[in-house]
Design a protein around this motif. Sequence first.
Motif: not given
Length: 289
Positions: A11-19, A83-90, A231-237, A278-282
């Motif tokens: 998930v990102v804020r700007d789809l064209e920028a991610a593309g 949390v901002g842009p990043g990998l949200s769902m598996l 760094p690993a993404p922060s947050g619970p779980g 990479a917009l929150g992803a590794t």
Amino acid sequence: MERGLDHVVHVVRDLEAAGELYDMLGFTVGTRNRHPWGTDNRIVQLPGFFVELLEIADAEKIPPQDVTRFSFGAFNRDFLAEVGPGLSMLVLEGRDAAIDKLEFDTAGIGGIDLFSFEREGKRLDGVGVKVAFNLAYARDPASPHAGFFTCQQLFPENFWSVDLQRHMNGAQGVVGVVMTAADPATHTGFLADFAGMDARRAVEGWYILKTPRGDIDVMSDALFTQRFGVPAPSGPGLRLAALRFGVADMDRLRRRVSSSRMSVEDIEGVVVVGPKAALGATLVFEAAA
């Protein structure tokens, strides 16, 4: 039922920028698609797996979340805000959504209604085709910033495209995903129920589920940083931290990434594009097996 990797949501804020980011890294990126619940996406395909680049396009159309009906749009909207842009769902491969739901409910990780939808897709030649999906959701209450579901394709012949799976960086397939947690052992039971297989302990703080398509690695934050240099993404779980791609020619991949002028790490045979670039992803590239 053992379930292989199907896709991840970035998930990102700007789809064209991610593309443009994925294009600079040498991936072929599909055209923009629209969901009726307020999100747009673009797809990066590999054989049997894809990355769904996602943007919140119209927040007013997003349905609310409730106990038994999962709102895909609301989850990703909230993820982006919290949390901002990043990998949200598996997402794992679903062969029968009703069976997946029954198994999730029985294991105590379900309780969410099935969701079915269809939309128009476009081939590279611009011709419109119908694609449709049945989704079965699972939940890990200890992991508020990680979403989980299976995806059953109803018209796979309209979705998958050999042309979209040709990439200038030589990417041939998904090797796996990497999840992180402060204590990975506490999440292996959930992941075993979700993937339909047991997790194998690699070393202390690192477990692996070898699915029919790609691995799910679960690492402690410290081990993730030690292995990938970011760094690993922060947050619970649980958090979905990284994607691993197999490439045919690592030298070719290095030239491609170098031409993008992104900051990368080259660590023990893998090339890593970290979350700042990479917009929150590794994104991890390694030699295909």
